[in-house]
Design a protein around this motif. Sequence first.
Motif, PDB file in Angstrom:
ATOM      1  N   GLN A  10       6.268  -0.481  -5.982  1.00 42.43           N
ATOM      2  CA  GLN A  10       6.247  -0.067  -4.590  1.00 42.43           C
ATOM      3  C   GLN A  10       7.576   0.518  -4.122  1.00 42.43           C
ATOM      4  O   GLN A  10       8.594   0.387  -4.787  1.00 42.43           O
ATOM      5  CB  GLN A  10       5.867  -1.267  -3.716  1.00 42.43           C
ATOM      6  CG  GLN A  10       4.499  -1.835  -4.041  1.00 42.43           C
ATOM      7  CD  GLN A  10       3.387  -0.840  -3.773  1.00 42.43           C
ATOM      8  OE1 GLN A  10       3.300  -0.289  -2.690  1.00 42.43           O
ATOM      9  NE2 GLN A  10       2.555  -0.592  -4.770  1.00 42.43           N
ATOM     10  N   SER A  11       7.527   1.111  -2.934  1.00 43.48           N
ATOM     11  CA  SER A  11       8.723   1.702  -2.343  1.00 43.48           C
ATOM     12  C   SER A  11       8.934   1.147  -0.943  1.00 43.48           C
ATOM     13  O   SER A  11       7.968   0.943  -0.199  1.00 43.48           O
ATOM     14  CB  SER A  11       8.546   3.220  -2.252  1.00 43.48           C
ATOM     15  OG  SER A  11       9.491   3.754  -1.356  1.00 43.48           O
ATOM     16  N   ALA A  12      10.183   0.925  -0.592  1.00 48.93           N
ATOM     17  CA  ALA A  12      10.507   0.413   0.741  1.00 48.93           C
ATOM     18  C   ALA A  12      10.064   1.386   1.837  1.00 48.93           C
ATOM     19  O   ALA A  12       9.916   1.001   2.995  1.00 48.93           O
ATOM     20  CB  ALA A  12      12.008   0.154   0.846  1.00 48.93           C
ATOM     21  N   ASP A  13       9.823   2.640   1.446  1.00 44.80           N
ATOM     22  CA  ASP A  13       9.411   3.644   2.431  1.00 44.80           C
ATOM     23  C   ASP A  13       8.114   3.273   3.130  1.00 44.80           C
ATOM     24  O   ASP A  13       7.830   3.770   4.218  1.00 44.80           O
ATOM     25  CB  ASP A  13       9.181   4.998   1.745  1.00 44.80           C
ATOM     26  CG  ASP A  13      10.480   5.637   1.311  1.00 44.80           C
ATOM     27  OD1 ASP A  13      11.543   5.091   1.657  1.00 44.80           O
ATOM     28  OD2 ASP A  13      10.431   6.665   0.621  1.00 44.80           O
ATOM     29  N   TYR A  14       7.293   2.432   2.484  1.00 43.23           N
ATOM     30  CA  TYR A  14       5.967   2.167   3.030  1.00 43.23           C
ATOM     31  C   TYR A  14       5.854   0.785   3.677  1.00 43.23           C
ATOM     32  O   TYR A  14       4.761   0.298   3.907  1.00 43.23           O
ATOM     33  CB  TYR A  14       4.918   2.345   1.920  1.00 43.23           C
ATOM     34  CG  TYR A  14       5.001   3.720   1.311  1.00 43.23           C
ATOM     35  CD1 TYR A  14       4.383   4.803   1.934  1.00 43.23           C
ATOM     36  CD2 TYR A  14       5.752   3.963   0.179  1.00 43.23           C
ATOM     37  CE1 TYR A  14       4.497   6.080   1.417  1.00 43.23           C
ATOM     38  CE2 TYR A  14       5.874   5.240  -0.351  1.00 43.23           C
ATOM     39  CZ  TYR A  14       5.238   6.286   0.280  1.00 43.23           C
ATOM     40  OH  TYR A  14       5.366   7.557  -0.226  1.00 43.23           O
TER      41      TYR A  14
END
Lengths: 308, 290
Positions: free
Chosen positions: A300-304
């Motif tokens: 996952q990415s912190a962007d989401y």
Amino acid sequence: MSLSAVPASPHFPDLSRVALVDEVGVNERVARFQSRSIKNESKNDALKLILSMIDLTTLEGQDTPGKVRQLCQKAMHLHDAMPGLPHVAAVCVYPTMVSVAKKALGASGINIASVATAFPSGMAPRHIKLEETKIAVAEGANEIDMVISRGAFLAGEYGYVFDEIAAIKEACGDAHLKVILETGEIGTLDRVRRASVLAMHAGADFIKTSTGKIQPAATLPVTLVMLQAIRDYFRETGRMVGMKPAGGISNAKLAIHYLVMLRETLGNAWMTPQWYRFGASSLANDVLMQLRKQQTGVYQSADYFSKD
Amino acid sequence: MTAKTARVPVAKTYKIYIGGKFPRSESGRFYPLEDDDGAVIANICRGSRKDFRNAVVAARSAQPGWGASSAYLRGQILYRVAEMLEGRREQFVAELVLQGITKRKAQAEVDATTDRLIYYAGWSDKYQQIFSAVNPVSSSHFNFSVLEPTGVVSILAPEESGLLGLVSNIAPVIVGGNTCVVLASQNLPLCAVSLAEVLHASDVPGGVVNILTGFREELAGQFSSHMDVNAIVYCDGDASVAKQIQEKAADNIKRVLSRVEIDWKSHASQNPYLIQETQEVKTTWHPIGS
């Protein structure tokens, strides 16, 4: 009757009987906790338990009511795209932000923790610390995170530190008292153990490692020594005391190591938000990302994920 | 007994490169690299998806700093990489020969690689001028479009061009301020590991380039699906491979860049469009008096 109903009756402990800490032994034991294999199902449960134990924290000079409201929103809605998540245990703020947090959290069931007693240095006269504590409680804090006077502790004025904790405990009324030892400033593991004993005898409901303002903050060895002190205090008095490592625990993997240590030192009775907390600001999102990874198989990415 | 005892050979341990450090694979796995006669040349780390995850974390944390560094500095650093590569020319030639090509071809490949780095170093402060624009608009605004790095790029490096193809894909990505995680050629990995050592000695900040070795089949899926990767470059595979990559990349709408069947030895394979491909266009409307 729950075990917590055993009252704390402050009496000064015999510090000469406090066990000395075998630092090499502690480090070896800590290394073992980090080598446990955690299966997927247990990992999922552990990650959710961690979320429910977080004291979501903002303790900056730049905190604004808006920032605190945002934090409370995050506390209540960790990641609504994933149903079935717990909410965090508490939101931890400065006394001036307690009323803002109280209004924002409403009837969510999330506790409000407030630091008090001239956090983070603790360098203020006692009557001011008491007044600050009373104000925080009056504004709506259910939990008070106090700092001990490290200067007095290091100077050997244990009686002063003891009396101060007992006095703050009294000022707390029904609010739970967490006592921050600031282990990064008191230095050796022997002193950590001594400070833990002192705080528990003076009436602490929780002992906590750090303010997060001093490096090193929480570490596994320091936390193990405090857990052992809690265990021995429980055997001696029958009173359970909670534990809160705070500062520097920013990823899920490390938090799981802390849980393993808790399980193997104090056992299942302590594996609830009532007896164990993580003081953290950025841990929640990493745990959420790991949970999402467990569900989807995709990193996952912190962007989401919403910022806290 | 002879007067001189033969020295025990000192074999190099080929490791992966993550965040400016040279760990072994966290999985502890490796695969033997064999020459044409089946003799083992070296044991190569067989990177895992967790190594990849760690590499993306390193690339993500390095990106803001690298992206904000001046174009001039990035050019200088790329030029420095070329200098260091030149200094290690014999080592790279020897490794290429070990992997089964003639010395002459190996020398040509190393030289072409050095030249390619210098080519992209030169573009560092020029591609913005070529690809940026001032746009005519019918209102009282000054309107302009400039390039910004897309972020973290994963690169499945060319299988058949272990050094030149590798550098030809890394250089345009990093000169534009991106950071990258690269999977080296599975069968020609020696130079990739040595290139990591060159990068390490060339002022390239840790995390800007991360190089893994391992099995394409195992790692390609994570390279295309990771939500914190903004673009993927791939250089091999047929239509079905491309489809798999594109489907996985769709989750977070990565840029998907196919560089299949490119002759990396050719001059035509080096051009500023490769830089542009991992850039985002940002357009700004600036009010001006009428």
